[in-house]
Design a protein around this motif. Structure first.
Motif, mmCIF file in Angstrom:
data_model
loop_
_atom_site.group_PDB
_atom_site.id
_atom_site.type_symbol
_atom_site.label_atom_id
_atom_site.label_comp_id
_atom_site.label_asym_id
_atom_site.label_seq_id
_atom_site.Cartn_x
_atom_site.Cartn_y
_atom_site.Cartn_z
ATOM 1 N N SER A 124 -1.897 0.982 8.266
ATOM 2 C CA SER A 124 -3.021 1.581 8.998
ATOM 3 C C SER A 124 -3.549 0.638 10.063
ATOM 4 O O SER A 124 -3.868 1.049 11.185
ATOM 5 C CB SER A 124 -4.137 1.952 8.029
ATOM 6 N N LYS A 145 2.335 6.028 4.188
ATOM 7 C CA LYS A 145 0.949 6.076 3.756
ATOM 8 C C LYS A 145 0.693 7.414 3.083
ATOM 9 O O LYS A 145 1.341 8.412 3.407
ATOM 10 C CB LYS A 145 0.032 5.914 4.980
ATOM 11 N N GLU A 166 -0.284 0.090 2.491
ATOM 12 C CA GLU A 166 -0.908 1.159 3.277
ATOM 13 C C GLU A 166 -1.988 0.619 4.203
ATOM 14 O O GLU A 166 -2.140 1.082 5.339
ATOM 15 C CB GLU A 166 -1.501 2.224 2.350
ATOM 16 N N THR A 186 1.395 -0.632 -3.337
ATOM 17 C CA THR A 186 1.383 0.367 -2.272
ATOM 18 C C THR A 186 0.080 0.321 -1.492
ATOM 19 O O THR A 186 0.061 0.486 -0.271
ATOM 20 C CB THR A 186 1.582 1.779 -2.866
#
Length: 634
Positions: free
Chosen positions: A281, A56, A277, A273
């Motif tokens: 999370s 991340k 991410e 991406t």
């Protein structure tokens, strides 16, 4: 090149190696990543190099997101801890190796040679005619001015509209991910949108450059109908324009096409991406027993994204409308070009007529361009010799790595890293395999070399003395978390917490836990007052004092002490270090370390009692809680 890491997370599944790391490195700075083994500093360096992918966050080089770029596309030089030289190759071959793998190096040579060959063809076409040579040079200058003027107008439009794009994307990124905890997502979606705008502009730039090529074609066809073309010198114009189009393609259009392709690929990567991410999370939140708190609901998010897309379409239409206005100037440009070229040709004919240069002058013109044609092998040799001179190993180029000392091998590794002229140099504990004396001389050389070349450098080390002596800025890490980032003396004089205070300095800081500050603000240590801290009355704190900030009773000094009476201690260990001596004493059951210059302690008498004085303004007060941050200095 500047470097920014934004909210970096590196998750190995069973452990988090780096957590929420954000830091900035200015262009030309040498910074150190410092910390104990396993703190995440080498992992961070490998992420910057592209050797491992982060879970991340973002890595930005000069504001460009390179998070998903391969190491080859990041323009970095990397020096490993163990040098990693090829034992079967000579020093020359080791240094040259990256150049054979570097596509940019080869492309630049091919580009140069193509331009030189165009110049040679131009010289041959003009022959020895002074009039043709003069006309050709003046026409090329006129065409360059035309392109520069056209591009300048285009760039003015771009500058205005990129500001509009930034404002638009900022607005919606903030609306969707406005919370501080969501900074990484806000940054990612903004970059994705902004890069999409940049790609759109680069596509328009390619069209604009092709329009210029079209203007040149039109001017040739119109000019062929002009009476002046009957003179044989007028043929110079057509030939020069055709060659100028080749130069335009090589220098401008191809570069714009490469930028467009690179930015477009980055946009696709951003979007992919971004989804990953969010998943990471949400998984981490679930493992930690909490839920992700978004700034808006999913429906509101979709609505805002659609609204932003509609606004962006208006932005694109407005931008194209402004660019199209440049096309309205084509007839005027062509007419002016026609008149200017006629004037150039007439001036050349009137000034020089059938005048010719000598055979020697003609051959010299050819020779100059031929000399500038680059041979790949010759360029490799020149690049290696240049960098070998910088790192002072020119005399070692024919040797194998096994014939070199450790310091020389380290310089070969650095030479190999910088031969391709990287914008960033990454050094992963490069001095750890050297002996103490060589380590000092090599770090001095690295600092001088970095200042001379001004390469942005990240230096990983676990040695705080190394970091203090070499760095413009130090980033101290512990257990994957950044503790403090500041100039060396700032870290030393005002550490952010107990960990930093204890890690910086040799010997390490004396730390005393559970020290009482009474209601009068007196710091009570071993039953006596050692300082005053009125702002922390009635608190129990941790205090720290550096060994070099404690003096022995009897030391000649004009400095003011924090304690009212000397603190009595028993000597445990005395070490003679030459420049200064190291003393370890016991104050009841507490161990205290002292660095002193006076030779007033009998090394043979281990039971000798000494008195200690603490310098005023050098007592560090830390919170007794888990974070143990610095509260103040008294």
């Amino acid at each position: 090149m500047s470097i920014k890491l934004r909210n970096i997370l590196i998750d190995y599944g069973n452990s988090i190696a780096v957590e929420d790391l954000s830091l900035s490195v200015k262009e030309g700075e040498l910074v150190s990543l410092l910390g104990p083994s396993g703190c995440g500093k080498s992992t961070t360096l490998n992420a910057v190099a592209g050797l491992l992918q982060i879970s991340k966050g973002q890595i930005l080089f000069d504001g460009v997101d390179v998070t998903k770029r391969s190491p080859q596309k990041r323009n970095i030089g990397l020096v490993f801890q163990n040098y990693a030289l090829y034992p079967h190759l000579s020093v020359f071959q080791n240094i040259a190796f990256p150049l054979y793998q570097n596509g940019n190096f080869k492309r630049e040579i091919a580009k140069n040679n193509a331009l030189r060959n165009i110049e040679i063809r131009s010289i041959k076409n003009n022959g020895k005619s002074v009039a043709k040579i003069q006309a050709s040079e003046e026409i090329k200058a006129t065409l360059k001015t035309l392109v520069k003027t056209y591009e300048a107008k285009f760039d003015t439009i771009v500058e205005e509209f990129l500001l509009k794009s930034k404002a638009l994307n900022d607005k919606y990124a903030l609306a969707i991910y406005g919370n501080k905890e969501l900074n990484a997502f806000r940054s990612r979606i903004f970059i994705s949108w902004y890069d999409a705008s940049r790609a759109f502009i680069e596509k328009a730039r390619i069209q604009m450059l092709n329009d210029i090529a079209g203007i040149l074609d039109t001017s040739v066809s119109i000019f062929e109908e002009v009476q002046a073309v009957k003179n044989k010198i007028a043929k110079v114009f057509k030939f020069t324009v055709m060659q100028f189009k080749e130069v335009l393609q090589i220098r401008n259009i191809t570069s714009a096409e490469r930028r467009y392709k690179g930015i477009s690929e980055a946009v696709k990567t951003h979007r992919k991406t971004f989804v990953q991410e969010i998943k990471v999370s949400e998984r981490l939140a679930k493992l930690e027993g909490r839920q992700m708190v978004w700034n808006v609901s999913l429906d509101e998010r979709e609505q805002l994204i659609n609204e932003r897309e509609q606004q962006n379409q208006l932005w694109e239409a407005e931008f194209l409308k402004e660019v199209e206005k440049l096309g309205d100037e084509k007839p005027t440009i062509i007419a002016n070009l026609e008149q200017e070229v006629i004037a150039i040709l007439e001036r050349a004919i009137n000034s020089h007529g059938d005048e010719a240069i000598s055979k020697e002058e003609y051959n010299q013109l050819i020779a100059v361009q031929t000399k500038n044609i680059k041979s790949f092998r010759r360029e490799v040799r020149m690049a290696v010799n240049e960098v070998a001179e910088k790192v002072e190993i020119t005399s070692q180029l024919k040797k194998k790595p096994s014939e070199l000392s450790g310091g020389q091998q380290q310089r070969v590794a650095i030479a190999r890293a910088i031969v391709k002229k990287p914008k960033v140099l990454l050094l992963d504990e490069p001095l750890s395999n050297l002996d103490a004396k060589l380590r000092v001389s090599t770090r001095e050389w690295i600092k001088k070399f970095q200042k001379d070349t001004k390469i942005t450098t990240i230096f990983v080390t676990h040695d705080q003395e190394e970091a203090m002596s070499i760095s413009d800025k130090i980033f101290i890490m512990n257990k994957g978390v950044l503790q403090q980032g500041a100039a060396p003396m700032e870290v030393y004089e005002r550490p952010a917490n107990r960990f930093v205070a204890n890690f910086i300095g040799t010997p390490s800081m004396n730390i005393f836990e559970d020290v009482e500050i009474n209601n009068q603000g007196n710091i009570i240590f071993n039953g006596q007052i050692i300082g005053q801290a009125d702002q922390f009355r009635g608190q129990t704190v941790t205090i720290g004092v550096r060994p070099e900030h404690i003096e022995l009773v009897g030391t000649k000094s004009t400095l003011e002490y924090a304690n009212q009476e000397p603190i009595m201690a028993q000597i445990d260990v005395v070490e003679r270090l030459g420049r200064s001596d190291y003393l370890k004493v016991l104050v009841q059951d507490r161990e205290v370390r002292v660095i002193y210059d006076a030779k007033n302690v009998d090394n043979n008498n281990t039971s000798q009692a000494v008195g200690l004085n603490i310098l005023k303004g050098k007592i560090y007060i830390f919170n007794n809680e888990a974070e143990q941050e610095l509260l103040g200095i008294v």
